[in-house]
Design an enzyme around this catalytic site. Structure first.
Site, PDB file in Angstrom:
ATOM      1  N   VAL A  11       0.833  -1.204   0.000  1.00 30.84           N
ATOM      2  CA  VAL A  11       0.000   0.000   0.000  1.00 30.84           C
ATOM      3  C   VAL A  11       0.871   1.260   0.000  1.00 30.84           C
ATOM      4  O   VAL A  11       0.730   2.131  -0.859  1.00 30.84           O
ATOM      5  CB  VAL A  11      -0.944   0.007   1.231  1.00 30.84           C
ATOM      6  CG1 VAL A  11      -1.733   1.308   1.291  1.00 30.84           C
ATOM      7  CG2 VAL A  11      -1.880  -1.180   1.178  1.00 30.84           C
ATOM      8  N   LYS A  35      15.341  -2.290   3.897  1.00 36.16           N
ATOM      9  CA  LYS A  35      14.386  -1.930   2.836  1.00 36.16           C
ATOM     10  C   LYS A  35      14.693  -0.540   2.289  1.00 36.16           C
ATOM     11  O   LYS A  35      14.687  -0.316   1.083  1.00 36.16           O
ATOM     12  CB  LYS A  35      12.957  -1.913   3.411  1.00 36.16           C
ATOM     13  CG  LYS A  35      12.162  -3.166   3.139  1.00 36.16           C
ATOM     14  CD  LYS A  35      10.875  -3.116   3.909  1.00 36.16           C
ATOM     15  CE  LYS A  35       9.668  -3.241   3.036  1.00 36.16           C
ATOM     16  NZ  LYS A  35       8.423  -3.092   3.793  1.00 36.16           N
ATOM     17  N   THR A 119      -6.102  -0.521   6.043  1.00 34.16           N
ATOM     18  CA  THR A 119      -7.471  -0.972   6.333  1.00 34.16           C
ATOM     19  C   THR A 119      -7.654  -1.047   7.843  1.00 34.16           C
ATOM     20  O   THR A 119      -7.004  -1.853   8.512  1.00 34.16           O
ATOM     21  CB  THR A 119      -7.714  -2.354   5.696  1.00 34.16           C
ATOM     22  OG1 THR A 119      -7.457  -2.229   4.297  1.00 34.16           O
ATOM     23  CG2 THR A 119      -9.138  -2.823   5.919  1.00 34.16           C
ATOM     24  N   PHE A 150      -7.759   0.306  -2.873  1.00 37.85           N
ATOM     25  CA  PHE A 150      -8.428  -0.888  -3.397  1.00 37.85           C
ATOM     26  C   PHE A 150      -7.522  -1.645  -4.358  1.00 37.85           C
ATOM     27  O   PHE A 150      -7.984  -2.313  -5.268  1.00 37.85           O
ATOM     28  CB  PHE A 150      -9.737  -0.484  -4.091  1.00 37.85           C
ATOM     29  CG  PHE A 150     -10.704   0.200  -3.163  1.00 37.85           C
ATOM     30  CD1 PHE A 150     -11.572  -0.543  -2.371  1.00 37.85           C
ATOM     31  CD2 PHE A 150     -10.721   1.586  -3.042  1.00 37.85           C
ATOM     32  CE1 PHE A 150     -12.444   0.088  -1.489  1.00 37.85           C
ATOM     33  CE2 PHE A 150     -11.592   2.219  -2.162  1.00 37.85           C
ATOM     34  CZ  PHE A 150     -12.453   1.470  -1.388  1.00 37.85           C
ATOM     35  N   LEU A 248     -15.911 -14.422 -10.326  1.00 36.57           N
ATOM     36  CA  LEU A 248     -16.766 -15.610 -10.381  1.00 36.57           C
ATOM     37  C   LEU A 248     -15.942 -16.824 -10.795  1.00 36.57           C
ATOM     38  O   LEU A 248     -16.470 -17.788 -11.308  1.00 36.57           O
ATOM     39  CB  LEU A 248     -17.914 -15.401 -11.373  1.00 36.57           C
ATOM     40  CG  LEU A 248     -19.063 -14.499 -10.922  1.00 36.57           C
ATOM     41  CD1 LEU A 248     -20.129 -14.407 -12.005  1.00 36.57           C
ATOM     42  CD2 LEU A 248     -19.706 -15.020  -9.629  1.00 36.57           C
ATOM     43  N   GLY A 255      -7.023 -16.310  -0.941  1.00 34.42           N
ATOM     44  CA  GLY A 255      -5.940 -16.123   0.020  1.00 34.42           C
ATOM     45  C   GLY A 255      -5.503 -14.688  -0.026  1.00 34.42           C
ATOM     46  O   GLY A 255      -6.291 -13.804  -0.369  1.00 34.42           O
ATOM     47  N   CYS A 258      -5.481  -9.655   2.261  1.00 38.34           N
ATOM     48  CA  CYS A 258      -6.663  -8.844   2.582  1.00 38.34           C
ATOM     49  C   CYS A 258      -7.931  -9.636   2.898  1.00 38.34           C
ATOM     50  O   CYS A 258      -8.470  -9.517   3.995  1.00 38.34           O
ATOM     51  CB  CYS A 258      -6.947  -7.869   1.444  1.00 38.34           C
ATOM     52  SG  CYS A 258      -5.641  -6.661   1.256  1.00 38.34           S
ATOM     53  N   LYS A 318      -1.942 -16.244  -5.613  1.00 37.92           N
ATOM     54  CA  LYS A 318      -2.507 -15.962  -6.929  1.00 37.92           C
ATOM     55  C   LYS A 318      -1.326 -15.674  -7.857  1.00 37.92           C
ATOM     56  O   LYS A 318      -0.196 -15.485  -7.374  1.00 37.92           O
ATOM     57  CB  LYS A 318      -3.476 -14.787  -6.876  1.00 37.92           C
ATOM     58  CG  LYS A 318      -2.832 -13.444  -6.564  1.00 37.92           C
ATOM     59  CD  LYS A 318      -3.846 -12.328  -6.772  1.00 37.92           C
ATOM     60  CE  LYS A 318      -3.159 -10.982  -6.782  1.00 37.92           C
ATOM     61  NZ  LYS A 318      -4.048  -9.888  -7.028  1.00 37.92           N
ATOM     62  N   ARG A 325       1.016 -15.123   1.695  1.00 40.62           N
ATOM     63  CA  ARG A 325       0.099 -15.005   2.830  1.00 40.62           C
ATOM     64  C   ARG A 325      -1.241 -15.679   2.527  1.00 40.62           C
ATOM     65  O   ARG A 325      -1.872 -15.399   1.526  1.00 40.62           O
ATOM     66  CB  ARG A 325      -0.099 -13.534   3.202  1.00 40.62           C
ATOM     67  CG  ARG A 325       1.079 -13.000   4.018  1.00 40.62           C
ATOM     68  CD  ARG A 325       0.956 -11.548   4.287  1.00 40.62           C
ATOM     69  NE  ARG A 325       1.239 -10.756   3.113  1.00 40.62           N
ATOM     70  CZ  ARG A 325       1.203  -9.422   3.100  1.00 40.62           C
ATOM     71  NH1 ARG A 325       0.885  -8.766   4.185  1.00 40.62           N
ATOM     72  NH2 ARG A 325       1.483  -8.758   1.991  1.00 40.62           N
TER      73      ARG A 325
HETATM   74  C1  UDX Z   1      -7.814  -7.875  -2.838  1.00 38.04           C
HETATM   75  C2  UDX Z   1      -8.807  -6.875  -3.453  1.00 38.04           C
HETATM   76  O1  UDX Z   1      -9.102  -7.282  -4.793  1.00 38.04           O
HETATM   77  C3  UDX Z   1      -8.275  -5.473  -3.406  1.00 38.04           C
HETATM   78  O2  UDX Z   1      -9.255  -4.562  -3.877  1.00 38.04           O
HETATM   79  C4  UDX Z   1      -7.911  -5.121  -1.961  1.00 38.04           C
HETATM   80  O3  UDX Z   1      -7.373  -3.829  -1.872  1.00 38.04           O
HETATM   81  C5  UDX Z   1      -6.934  -6.143  -1.402  1.00 38.04           C
HETATM   82  O4  UDX Z   1      -7.484  -7.456  -1.529  1.00 38.04           O
HETATM   83  P1  UDX Z   1      -5.607  -9.133  -3.640  1.00 38.04           P
HETATM   84  O5  UDX Z   1      -5.648  -9.831  -2.329  1.00 38.04           O
HETATM   85  O6  UDX Z   1      -4.321  -8.573  -4.108  1.00 38.04           O
HETATM   86  O7  UDX Z   1      -6.650  -7.899  -3.658  1.00 38.04           O
HETATM   87  O8  UDX Z   1      -6.049 -10.174  -4.772  1.00 38.04           O
HETATM   88  P2  UDX Z   1      -7.350 -10.539  -5.595  1.00 38.04           P
HETATM   89  O9  UDX Z   1      -6.992 -10.525  -7.012  1.00 38.04           O
HETATM   90  O10 UDX Z   1      -8.525  -9.771  -5.191  1.00 38.04           O
HETATM   91  O11 UDX Z   1      -7.525 -12.070  -5.183  1.00 38.04           O
HETATM   92  C6  UDX Z   1      -7.720 -12.473  -3.837  1.00 38.04           C
HETATM   93  C7  UDX Z   1      -7.901 -13.967  -3.758  1.00 38.04           C
HETATM   94  O12 UDX Z   1      -9.151 -14.346  -4.318  1.00 38.04           O
HETATM   95  C8  UDX Z   1      -6.842 -14.781  -4.512  1.00 38.04           C
HETATM   96  O13 UDX Z   1      -6.464 -15.890  -3.740  1.00 38.04           O
HETATM   97  C9  UDX Z   1      -7.541 -15.240  -5.766  1.00 38.04           C
HETATM   98  O14 UDX Z   1      -7.044 -16.444  -6.277  1.00 38.04           O
HETATM   99  C10 UDX Z   1      -8.972 -15.393  -5.258  1.00 38.04           C
HETATM  100  N1  UDX Z   1      -9.975 -15.261  -6.319  1.00 38.04           N
HETATM  101  C11 UDX Z   1     -10.172 -14.071  -6.942  1.00 38.04           C
HETATM  102  C12 UDX Z   1     -10.754 -16.369  -6.664  1.00 38.04           C
HETATM  103  O15 UDX Z   1     -10.610 -17.446  -6.105  1.00 38.04           O
HETATM  104  N2  UDX Z   1     -11.712 -16.208  -7.641  1.00 38.04           N
HETATM  105  C13 UDX Z   1     -11.926 -15.032  -8.280  1.00 38.04           C
HETATM  106  O16 UDX Z   1     -12.813 -14.980  -9.138  1.00 38.04           O
HETATM  107  C14 UDX Z   1     -11.132 -13.930  -7.920  1.00 38.04           C
END
Ligand code: UDX
Length: 436
Positions: A11, A35, A119, A150, A248, A255, A258, A318, A325
């Site tokens: 962030v 860092k 957050t 976000f 979807l 994971g 957030c 992802k 994490r």
């Molecule tokens: C998320 C929010 O999207 C972001 O707006 C917020 O500020 C921080 O948290 P992030 O954790 O980086 O961001 O990843 P995101 O792409 O949202 O995916 C989160 C998790 O959901 C991942 O593990 C991903 O694999 C999973 N996911 C996402 C699914 O399983 N299916 C989906 O359709 C979308």
């Protein structure tokens, strides 16, 4: 304007770099000297597409320091972007936010605007303002503005420069005007509200997305039993603009840094006010089960993993991040290891971090071929492009038993039907072209 950003994680650093890209001079503050030194050399401490390039491009406008007190002295606006990790009871740990608040109180030399990007639970902005103003040493005051972010990891720079909204929660018109000056060059729509609503927008958004994922995962689980295909179902649902086609994708659960913590923190907060958020609770429970779904599927083929060669493709929570994490791989790995499996894993970006957790227990590979060689089963935990684009005949060519359990629906079913293998994914029919 003299802008200071406290915290140089996803962030803080991304915010600072994007503000510099839009013309501001920004000082980045962190307690971690390593860092800071790394950033001074132009290197990003996190893996984030486009970030290092922008750090380089804006190096004249970016300063990095551990001397927080000095940085806060003459700041016009201080952004707080430090972590708010989960406590054991599920609530948010505000220690790092308060650490920064304390330093601000002790150092400001003029009235200052403080922006909370981290957050934080609803009500925190107000509390921090009260705390700082009660502890300033020379009569100056701060006004706190809630400005949640976000950004998603992997697309953080783009998400910040081209955000869909800038949420500003403030108490005075003056504070809003200052923030509009800060974000003047971004050209993004504002949502202006009070601080509690701004804080709630952040939690409600994240928890809604987590809920959407858990919902589609439950539907996927049912699809498997009744013979429906989740990809088609999601497409059919997503074309309804009231539902939308994003988030979807069925899989092995959410994971990251957030969703897991923010669902638990809001649920905790609800209970604190004697209101149980039942939908959020359900999202959390569904996700916990979903993360180990592949292991449950694998037990159909092997009662135990003892002595088996297990191939793992993808370790991160992802794609396009080295962040581990709450990664589902971390829920599955201990089960496989406890059984006595011999695990070979490959993740070109996240495996360096994995090594810190499992330095010797896992054999890390440098190619798909090495990972699959002689494997009795293969788990796919992350939908990296290298997986989605791989030649699927490699499974048959290299594995001892080509049983593939795909937690992220990386391959088309009709493609896998052409191979002599077993292929199970999430919410879709199983391919069983191999007798076990
Ligand atoms: C998320 C929010 O999207 C972001 O707006 C917020 O500020 C921080 O948290 P992030 O954790 O980086 O961001 O990843 P995101 O792409 O949202 O995916 C989160 C998790 O959901 C991942 O593990 C991903 O694999 C999973 N996911 C996402 C699914 O399983 N299916 C989906 O359709 C979308």
């Amino acid at each position: 304007m003299n802008l200071v950003v406290a915290g140089t994680g996803y962030v803080g650093l991304v915010t600072a770099v994007c503000l510099a890209e839009k013309g501001h001079k920004v000082t980045c503050v962190d307690v971690d000297e390593k860092k800071i030194n790394l950033m001074r050399e132009g290197k990003s401490p996190i893996y984030e597409e486009g970030l290092e390039e922008l750090m380089h491009k804006n190096k004249e406008k970016l300063h990095y320091t551990t001397e927080s007190g000095k940085a806060y002295q003459n700041a016009d606006v201080i952004f707080i972007g430090v972590g708010t990790p989960e406590k054991k009871d599920g609530s948010a740990n505000l220690k790092y936010v308060y650490d920064v608040a304390k330093e601000i109180a002790q150092n400001i030399q003029k009235d200052t605007y403080v922006v909370i990007k981290s957050t934080v639970p609803i009500g925190t902005n107000k509390k921090i303002e009260k705390y700082i103003n009660a502890n300033t040493t020379n009569g100056h005051t701060v006004e706190i503005i809630s400005n949640p972010e976000f950004l998603s990891q992997g697309t953080a720079v783009r998400d910040t420069l081209h955000a869909q909204r800038i949420v500003l929660g403030a108490n005075t018109e003056k504070a809003i005007q200052v923030m509009k000056q800060v974000y003047d060059q971004f050209g993004i729509e504002y949502v202006i509200t009070n601080r509690e609503s701004a804080e709630m927008i952040k939690y409600a958004s994240n928890d809604f997305l987590a809920l959407k994922i858990s919902y589609i995962n439950e539907i996927a689980n049912l699809c498997e039993v009744v013979g429906a295909d989740i990809t088609d179902v999601a497409k059919g649902m997503g074309l309804d603009s009231r539902i939308g086609n994003k988030f979807l994708n069925a899989g092995i659960g959410y994971g990251g840094s957030c969703f897991p913590k923010d669902t638990k923190a809001l649920h905790w907060l609800g209970n604190y006010y004697d209101y149980e958020l039942k939908t959020v609770k359900a999202a959390i429970e569904v996700n916990e089960n979903q993360k180990i779904k592949l292991i449950k599927k694998a037990r159909k083929y092997y009662e135990t993993f003892e002595g088996l060669n297990v191939a793992v493709l993808g370790l991160a929570f992802k794609p396009n991040t080295d962040d581990l994490r709450e990664a589902p791989s971390l829920d599955c790995m201990p089960i496989l290891l406890e059984d006595g499996a011999h695990i070979k894993a490959y993740d070109p970006v996240a495996q360096a971090n994995y090594k810190k957790i499992y330095p010797t227990e896992i054999e890390y590979c440098n190619s798909i071929e090495d990972t699959l060689k002689d494997a009795d089963i293969c788990f796919i935990f992350t939908e990296w492009d290298f997986v989605k684009n791989m030649d699927t005949s490699l499974f048959v060519k290299y594995m001892k038993k080509p049983i593939i359990l795909d937690g992220r629906n990386c391959f088309a079913i009709d493609k896998m039907e052409k191979e002599k293998l077993i292929y199970e994914s999430i919410g879709r029919k199983a391919v069983t072209n191999l007798s076990c």
